[in-house]
Design a protein around this motif. Structure first.
Motif, PDB file in Angstrom:
ATOM      1  N   LYS A 127      69.125  24.945  60.773  1.00 15.23           N
ATOM      2  CA  LYS A 127      67.848  25.501  60.371  1.00 15.23           C
ATOM      3  C   LYS A 127      67.797  26.994  60.685  1.00 15.23           C
ATOM      4  N   GLN A 128      68.316  27.329  61.884  1.00 13.51           N
ATOM      5  CA  GLN A 128      68.251  28.734  62.260  1.00 13.51           C
ATOM      6  C   GLN A 128      69.258  29.573  61.489  1.00 13.51           C
ATOM      7  N   LYS A 129      70.397  28.967  61.144  1.00 14.49           N
ATOM      8  CA  LYS A 129      71.391  29.715  60.368  1.00 14.49           C
ATOM      9  C   LYS A 129      70.826  30.089  59.002  1.00 14.49           C
ATOM     10  N   ASN A 130      70.132  29.118  58.386  1.00 12.03           N
ATOM     11  CA  ASN A 130      69.595  29.380  57.055  1.00 12.03           C
ATOM     12  C   ASN A 130      68.327  30.219  57.094  1.00 12.03           C
ATOM     13  N   GLY A 131      67.679  30.234  58.279  1.00 14.71           N
ATOM     14  CA  GLY A 131      66.348  30.813  58.356  1.00 14.71           C
ATOM     15  C   GLY A 131      66.335  32.311  58.136  1.00 14.71           C
ATOM     16  N   VAL A 132      65.146  32.800  57.765  1.00 16.31           N
ATOM     17  CA  VAL A 132      64.985  34.229  57.555  1.00 16.31           C
ATOM     18  C   VAL A 132      64.427  34.906  58.794  1.00 16.31           C
ATOM     19  N   LEU A 133      63.918  34.085  59.731  1.00 14.32           N
ATOM     20  CA  LEU A 133      63.260  34.674  60.891  1.00 14.32           C
ATOM     21  C   LEU A 133      64.275  34.986  61.991  1.00 14.32           C
TER      22      LEU A 133
END
Lengths: 268, 266
Positions: free
Chosen positions: A4-10
């Protein structure tokens, strides 16, 4: 950490920024939408990054403008989690976000209100108050120290909620109940004690018996220490259970105290 | 003793900061005593402030504004009571005579500000719909800044105009009135405690109330000591419940495992 964090923009910076913005807390509270404006303001920079499309952003903001009212400390966990959901699924998460907020705000408020707004201030306030009356400021500083520590932790709650995402409810549920129960034990022990140390009034009546003056209070003391305070707390508890409002009872107590003093029934 | 302009500004500022803090950062939330003490510090009499704050702290025990409700503003009462007590030189009872009523009045201002917030929230939402995001993010913190006026304005009025009013009242005030105020101060903590008990799991853990009472009333144990004992009592409760949950989960898992097998059989 996870995909989730790899794909995330934040970025981590965005998260910290949002977690700091959440401190505007309940200052936007109103009777129509609760603290919805706080959530909107806190999340806006992050949502702007998530939703490149203006129409999607409007829809997301509109979702957050719906009524929301939660204990502001624990609310951080909820809005942290919904932010993760929106980052992952975008505007499709809209209903899930609303459901999570509506579903958790009640239980979280219950826990948060009881622990941080009722029990902690009561325990710390009793310590600070009874010490302060003797001119000792230690309890007062202890009060500040505990709340300042919790203040810092609130930011971590936000990050915690974000990392948990939707898994929040299952992972947290049981432990929170155990924690609330444990705090209740602490709270009740202290409350049992502060009935006698903080509720303070005496019977001023005295009787003449065979030429010997007998003070009413000393008779009561023979029965039980702090009998009057216990009786008053018991009576008020019963009245609250019967649905009397707190402000009504406060006024009633003041009136009774005044009349009691005027007719020489009570003293301090 | 009169107030200097600087003292008026500092005390009013303290009252503003108080509501700003409780509605946002909550570092000094419910810490009524410290607002009495700081007011005392501003006026050069820390001790009176501490004692007045402590008295109001005890009155406010257990009284909390839950779920967006409003409550008497005890820190405001502490700030005003301390100011009046020190400036009139007539002690805490004189201060409480003005501080407590104004603190109660603050409930109305709190409601008023929450109504004003409604208008701002609606405006913010309409900006969002019109895609005027900058305006939206600007209008929301205005609520944050307006909200503390609910305590700053009453405190300002009370400390500037309150002293002559209170002195006039005090000159007419019979003795029983002061005694009555003190009795009320002694009785009011009972309201908060009773309120608190209605939130607590009395049926499940009520016996700890008895233990605490016996230790304090009969054996004169101090509150800090009681708190420490309470922590000691809380730890096994927590451990036991977590262990119970774990074992429950374990049995549930076994149960669901069987179900899956059953389904496979079908």
């Amino acid at each position: 950490m996870n995909e989730k964090q790899k794909n995330g923009v934040l970025t981590k910076k965005d998260l910290i920024k949002t977690s700091i913005r959440h401190y505007i807390g309940i200052s936007t509270y109103n009777y129509d939408s609760g603290m919805a404006s706080t959530v909107v303001w806190e999340q806006f920079p992050a949502l702007r990054k998530i939703y490149k499309d203006d129409d999607e952003l409007v829809a997301a903001l509109d979702n957050h403008f719906k009524f929301y009212n939660c204990h502001p400390w624990l609310s951080a966990i909820i809005t942290g989690a919904t932010l993760a959901m929106e980052e992952k699924d975008g505007i499709e998460s809209k209903d899930a976000v609303q459901n999570l907020k509506a579903g958790l705000m009640g239980p979280f408020s219950g826990i948060g209100d009881t622990i941080t707004w009722v029990m902690l201030p009561t325990i710390l306030g009793a310590i600070a108050g009874s010490m302060g009356k003797q001119g000792n400021a230690f309890g007062m500083w202890l009060f500040v120290l505990v709340f300042a520590t919790l203040f810092v932790l609130r930011s971590y709650l936000y990050i915690f909620g974000y990392n948990q995402g939707v898994n929040l409810i299952t992972n947290l549920g049981d432990k929170l109940n155990a924690f609330t129960d444990a705090i209740s034990v602490l709270g009740l022990t202290v409350i049992g004690g502060i009935i006698s140390s903080t509720v303070n009034f005496k019977l001023a009546l005295s009787f003449n018996q065979g030429g010997v003056k007998l003070s009413g209070q000393s008779v009561l003391n023979e029965l039980m220490p702090s009998l009057l305070p216990v009786a008053l707390v018991g009576l008020l508890y019963w009245m609250m259970k019967k649905g009397f409002k707190m402000t009504t009872l406060i006024l009633a107590v003041i009136v009774i105290a005044m009349l009691g003093a005027a007719f020489g029934i009570f003293k301090v | 003793m009169g107030l200097t302009a600087l003292q008026v500004i500092l005390i009013t500022g303290l009252a503003y900061f108080k509501t700003l803090d409780i509605s946002t950062t909550q570092i000094f939330a419910f810490d009524t005593i410290i607002f009495g003490a700081i007011t005392g510090l501003i006026l050069g009499d820390f001790k009176t402030g501490l004692v007045t704050g402590a008295t109001l702290q005890l009155m406010s025990l257990g009284v909390a504004a839950l779920g967006g409700a409003s409550m008497p503003d005890y820190p405001v009462a502490a700030i005003i009571a301390t100011t009046i007590a020190i400036t009139t030189g007539k002690g805490m009872a004189a201060g409480l005579a003005l501080g407590v009523p104004v603190g109660m009045l603050c409930i109305n201002f709190d409601v008023l500000l929450k109504l004003i917030n409604s208008a701002f929230a609606r405006k913010a939402q309409s900006y969002a719909k019109k895609k005027e995001f900058k305006k939206m993010t600007r209008i929301i913190p205005i609520m944050t800044l307006l909200y503390p006026l609910q305590s700053a304005v009453p405190v300002f009025l009370a400390i500037v105009f309150g002293k002559p009013v209170v002195e006039a009242i005090l000159n007419f005030m019979p003795d029983w009135f002061t005694v009555g105020l003190n009795v009320a101060g002694g009785m009011l903590p009972a309201v908060g405690i009773a309120m608190l008990l209605t939130y607590m799991p009395l049926k499940k853990y009520g016996y700890w109330l008895l233990i605490g009472f016996v230790l304090a009333a009969y054996l004169k144990l101090a509150t800090l000591g009681l708190g420490l004992l309470g922590i000691a009592a809380a730890i096994p409760t927590y451990r036991q419940l977590v262990a119970q949950n774990e074992s429950k989960k374990a049995t549930n898992n076994v149960g669901s495992g069987l179900n899956e097998e059953d389904m496979q059989d079908e």
